[in-house]
Enzyme design. Structure first.
Site, PDB file in Angstrom:
ATOM      1  N   LYS A 127      -2.119  -1.841   6.325  1.00  0.00           N
ATOM      2  CA  LYS A 127      -2.871  -1.194   5.497  1.00  0.00           C
ATOM      3  C   LYS A 127      -2.724  -1.552   4.075  1.00  0.00           C
ATOM      4  O   LYS A 127      -1.508  -1.259   3.498  1.00  0.00           O
ATOM      5  CB  LYS A 127      -2.609   0.325   5.908  1.00  0.00           C
ATOM      6  CG  LYS A 127      -3.412   1.304   4.948  1.00  0.00           C
ATOM      7  CD  LYS A 127      -3.418   2.729   5.233  1.00  0.00           C
ATOM      8  CE  LYS A 127      -4.446   3.506   4.361  1.00  0.00           C
ATOM      9  NZ  LYS A 127      -4.143   5.080   4.844  1.00  0.00           N
ATOM     10  N   LYS A 163      -6.683  -2.794   7.688  1.00  0.00           N
ATOM     11  CA  LYS A 163      -7.553  -1.740   6.850  1.00  0.00           C
ATOM     12  C   LYS A 163      -7.333  -2.259   5.421  1.00  0.00           C
ATOM     13  O   LYS A 163      -6.312  -2.367   4.836  1.00  0.00           O
ATOM     14  CB  LYS A 163      -6.968  -0.559   7.085  1.00  0.00           C
ATOM     15  CG  LYS A 163      -7.884   0.734   6.392  1.00  0.00           C
ATOM     16  CD  LYS A 163      -7.241   1.854   6.681  1.00  0.00           C
ATOM     17  CE  LYS A 163      -7.841   2.843   5.816  1.00  0.00           C
ATOM     18  NZ  LYS A 163      -7.260   4.135   5.705  1.00  0.00           N
TER      19      LYS A 163
END
Ligand code: PBG
Length: 332
Positions: free
Chosen positions: A202, A256
């Site tokens: 992330k 992400k």
């Protein structure tokens, strides 16, 4: 892959592109509504469906309306939903105790969806930001985001979600050691079959802006998340994080944001061959919607093109705010 040996005109690549039937036969990837996880925002109240200004077509719904929307999405072919809470301001504190309250808004939504649509897989978000007075994913002590104490809280949060009936735990906090701690707790507390889809790679991305509006964390956030989320310039580090999370007990991994990080998705899939997901985040969604609303792009076509891109990059599935809209196109 072997290079093509034949030269023109022996090889004419346009031969297999000449009709829909031929194009269909040679198509390499398929997008199905089974690949989609739908992120939704839950708020207090009853009968509430409140638009999120920076995400046209996305709403904050009260628990009853989430259950209704889950049913509709499932009937369109979306078989997984991911619940994010819009916590009332008075429930946001420095000790984040609301995060592991069995009756917090997210846990109530999990129960309501499991009751309304038992077949639907329910995913959660594990991070302290919706409950934290300062908008960070971990506890803040003397201006630092502390790791180990945060992990203890995340474990309590995980168990409360599992007890509410979650099928997929989604740690989005980026603390070190959280996957092992969560897996251990799930095993010892009788939740052996609860899966973990780790937000392994992330990035500290500006694409999360509209989401922070949706959960009411924008105003609250002091500073940035760069001491725990990844540097956007790194790729090798993402592989190390994915490997670490798999070793600690993650069943599935996530990259992400999505579209700007398709290289990471492909690399992860090639290297580990495990169930790999991407999160097409709020900023990606907002950009497509805004351009479409201005008549500058064909929103529907771009939506479908962006989603097939994830499959082409090696993803097994994608978290996307477009899930019901895309499923409708895929299945009717
Ligand atoms: C918070 C969290 C974020 C998103 C999912 N979980 C925001 C953040 O890290 O600040 C972003 C999702 C999106 O932008 O759609 N733990």
């Amino acid at each position: 892959m072997k290079p093509v040996a034949a030269a023109f005109p022996t090889a004419r690549f346009r031969r297999v592109r000449q009709s829909p039937a031929l194009r269909g036969l040679v198509r390499e990837t398929l997008l199905s509504s089974d690949d989609l996880i739908w992120p939704v925002f839950v708020r207090e109240g009853k009968g509430e469906v409140e638009p999120v200004a920076s995400m046209p077509g996305v709403f904050r719904r009260s628990v009853d309306k989430i259950a209704e929307a889950a049913r509709e999405a499932y009937d369109l072919g979306v078989s997984a939903i991911c619940i994010f809470p819009y916590t009332p301001l008075e429930a946001r504190t420095e000790d984040c105790a609301e995060a592991w309250n069995p009756d917090n808004i997210a846990n109530r939504a999990i129960r309501a969806v499991k009751e309304a649509v038992p077949e639907m897989a329910v995913m959660t978000d594990v991070a302290l930001d919706p409950y934290n007075i300062n908008g960070h994913d971990g506890f803040v002590v003397d201006g630092q985001i502390v790791n180990d104490r945060t992990v203890e809280a995340l474990v309590k949060m995980t168990l409360a979600q599992a007890e509410a009936g979650a099928d997929i735990i989604g740690p989005s906090d980026m603390m070190d050691g959280r996957i092992g701690a969560m897996r251990g707790a799930l095993e010892s507390e009788g939740h052996q079959n609860v899966t973990i889809l780790s937000y392994s790679a992330k990035y500290a991305s500006a694409y999360y802006g509209p989401f922070r509006d949706a959960v009411g964390a924008s105003g609250a956030l002091t500073g940035d998340k760069k001491t725990y989320q990844m540097d956007v310039a790194n790729s090798d580090e993402a592989m190390r994080l994915i490997q670490r999370d798999l070793n600690e007990g993650a069943d599935m991994v996530m990259v992400k944001p999505g579209t700007p990080y398709l290289d990471i998705c492909r690399r992860a899939k090639d290297m580990f061959g495990v169930p790999t997901f991407a999160y097409q985040v709020s900023g990606e969604y907002a950009m497509i919607k805004a351009a479409a609303q201005n008549g500058w792009i064909d929103g529907e076509k771009i939506m479908m093109e962006s989603l097939i891109g994830f499959k082409r990059a090696g993803c097994d599935g994608v978290l996307t705010y477009f899930a019901p809209e895309a499923a409708r196109i895929l299945n009717t």
